[in-house]
Design an enzyme around this catalytic site. Sequence first.
Site, short mmCIF file in Angstrom:
data_model
loop_
_atom_site.label_atom_id
_atom_site.label_comp_id
_atom_site.label_asym_id
_atom_site.label_seq_id
_atom_site.Cartn_x
_atom_site.Cartn_y
_atom_site.Cartn_z
N ASN A 104 -4.10 15.91 1.61
CA ASN A 104 -5.59 15.97 1.25
C ASN A 104 -5.50 16.04 -0.53
OD1 ASN A 104 -6.54 15.60 3.66
ND2 ASN A 104 -7.14 17.69 3.84
N ARG A 120 -9.99 0.50 8.42
CA ARG A 120 -8.58 1.13 8.57
C ARG A 120 -8.24 0.61 10.21
NH1 ARG A 120 -8.03 3.87 4.04
NH2 ARG A 120 -10.17 5.33 3.29
N ARG A 172 -9.41 2.40 0.29
CA ARG A 172 -8.45 3.01 -0.36
C ARG A 172 -7.39 3.36 0.19
NH1 ARG A 172 -9.91 5.16 -5.42
NH2 ARG A 172 -11.77 5.15 -5.09
N HIS A 200 -18.17 -0.77 5.04
CA HIS A 200 -17.76 0.52 5.92
C HIS A 200 -18.34 0.55 7.28
CE1 HIS A 200 -17.38 5.03 6.19
NE2 HIS A 200 -16.21 4.48 5.98
N TYR A 239 -9.29 11.86 15.48
CA TYR A 239 -10.68 11.96 15.07
C TYR A 239 -11.86 12.00 16.04
CZ TYR A 239 -8.63 10.27 10.31
OH TYR A 239 -8.18 10.39 9.39
N ARG A 245 -18.32 18.57 7.55
CA ARG A 245 -16.94 18.87 7.49
C ARG A 245 -16.55 19.23 6.27
NH1 ARG A 245 -12.51 15.76 6.76
NH2 ARG A 245 -13.80 13.72 6.88
N HIS A 269 -15.35 13.47 12.39
CA HIS A 269 -15.73 12.58 11.71
C HIS A 269 -16.93 11.57 11.98
CE1 HIS A 269 -14.39 8.14 10.28
NE2 HIS A 269 -14.19 8.80 9.23
#
EC number: 2.7.4.1
Length: 697
Positions: A44, A374, A404, A434, A467, A567, A595
């Site tokens: 992170n 992703r 990213r 997204h 997740y 979160r 998530h």
Amino acid sequence: MLKKKLIQRDISWLSFNARVLQEANDPSVPLKERIRFLGIFSNNLDEFFRVRVATLKRMLEFSEKRKKLNMHMEENPQFILDQIQIIVLKQQNEFNRIWEGILKELKKEKIFLIDEKHLNREQQAFVRKYFDEEVRSNIIPLMIETLPSLPYLRDKSIYLGVVMHKKTSAYDQKYALIEVPVTAIGRFILLPSKPGEHYIILLEDVVRFNLPHIFSYFEYDTFDAHIFKVTKDAEIDLDSDVSTTFVEKMEKGLKNRRKGKPVRFVYDKEMDTGLLEYLTHRLNLTRKSNIIPGGRIHNFRHFMDFPDIFNHKSLRRSPFTHHALRSSLRVTDVIIQKDVMLHFPYHSFDPLIDLLREAAMDPDVKSIKITAYRLASNSKVINALINAARNGKEVVVMLELKARFDEEANLEWKAILEEEGVKVLLGVPRMKVHAKLCIIKKRKGNKTVQYGFVSTGNLNEKTAHVYGDHCLLTANRNIMADINRIFHYLANWTQGPHQLKLCKTLMVCPTIMRKQLLALIQNEIRHAKAGREASIILKLNSLSDTMLIEKLYQAAAAGVTINLIVRSICCAMTDQKKIRQHVTAISIVDEYLEHARVMIFHNNGKEKIFISSADWMVRNLDHRVEAAVPVTDPGIRKELKDIIHIQLRDNVKARILNHELSNNYVPSEGKKLIRSQIETYHYLYKQNTVHSETGSH
């Protein structure tokens, strides 16, 4: 730190990473998981420096130019960077303290992480042989003093800075660099050990042990080698050359990313001072740069994959199939009949794959359209889509090349998909796609049926195991009509966002979601002022949008009860005197990464409930294509609300979010302990059992 009654977003994010560090420090967490949390913390922080610190440094350069032009800049980037440096150094000290404690715990389990100085004869022979057979061909030592400039240093790699001496002369020394080949070999090497014991050596220590062997040509007799790593600006600059395609610009941008400016230099504090000065000078680092002394080990992100040699294995619960999808019916047949919501990672991800596989084989299916942000490295989703294309279906994949750190992987997927005849959409300039959407069309006779899903998470079967997300599988005509409109926009974005504005059921970014959210909050304010019950429950990854936060402040001041589960970034100052009696804010950090995004507005008893791909951030609401879907099925609404209320009662893994960023756990004295992720698993498992016993689907 505070401005306009807001917490600065980067400082809030560091507070989130401190919560990850708390998990590593929790003795009730299994030892392997504690080590994994250290790895997550490190990973992170790497991304934080590559993205956020790099952005602040760019802003700093820009603000210097603005000062010369007497232009005002709202945030002081240097002040924030100074705050970051102070916080990160404190967290690094805490990290080192936790790691020392974990090493002691490892010894109790007879797991020993040893360096090159503590090998017995058998282990020494093993390490020499291992180096010759596995490592030697993967390293290229560089004598850096003779080079006109420092070689290109990879962003995610670790390096050994080597100083060679001769005992006969204090002046005779040389510097060398060795990139530790972790990607090719792996970081952890299991050594010969007695039964019941496990000895591990890190790859860099295998290299250290063999330094006399590597540099035997130079006849030096003393070697000092210390780890360092460089973190670089990860921004991709896309040139404006109209003669190049977007893909060519992305490829060029990815190559240029390698030349990004260093934004952090982390090193072993025992490093030779001469070599340290040499490296920082060659990298053009200054006192204002993030030069961070640390321990012997760096790139702890690899510790997420620490060998599973523990006596006490993780008790992670296995996902199970949703009760509605356990019958002999195909997933497709169930979805056409009724809505189903999957809650990952409690429910299995397999039905999503099965839905796509069934569509690939179904002769009546004419087309599949899906968004991909992703993907897993060996994506079963992609395999199903390729099979559909081979079977003559029209397959359209909106592949986000700007996701990213997944840019290169998605470029590779683009080539694979197009080779198989799949139409790949590449999105909208200066905007990320997204939204997590899928629509499948089948035609039988004169009848067209459309079905698919809207999800809060990525179509990645690997991350779906860790997740926490929600996915609505549905054949609702209004939802499908809006998904069609979104895909029409993605294929024809040059015509403008007209199609997005026509969406009637989905809340969509960047056109209408912000306006609709403000209206939903205003509706609660109206009810509160009229003396009626009014409440808002929000579950988000991040809450940083100033306009929406200020609207929430207005709502709380008007008497609306607001419950927040956030979160990571939470810029809202929820404990202001005027509003704190109406606001609670918690963050849950546990085994699974929370998530999902869920929004519940009381609406005078006629609740409006949504799941969404969008966080309440400017980037999501104004610069991304996002979607929020209303949840209308009574059973699913109850189930989703029950899960959210379990989380609101968490008093084991929930931390209180306040302006002091203290991360205190929610008090549990005298109360039944509720760990929401375990309770949610039991709740959903019980739901499955009840439906099985009643024989309902």
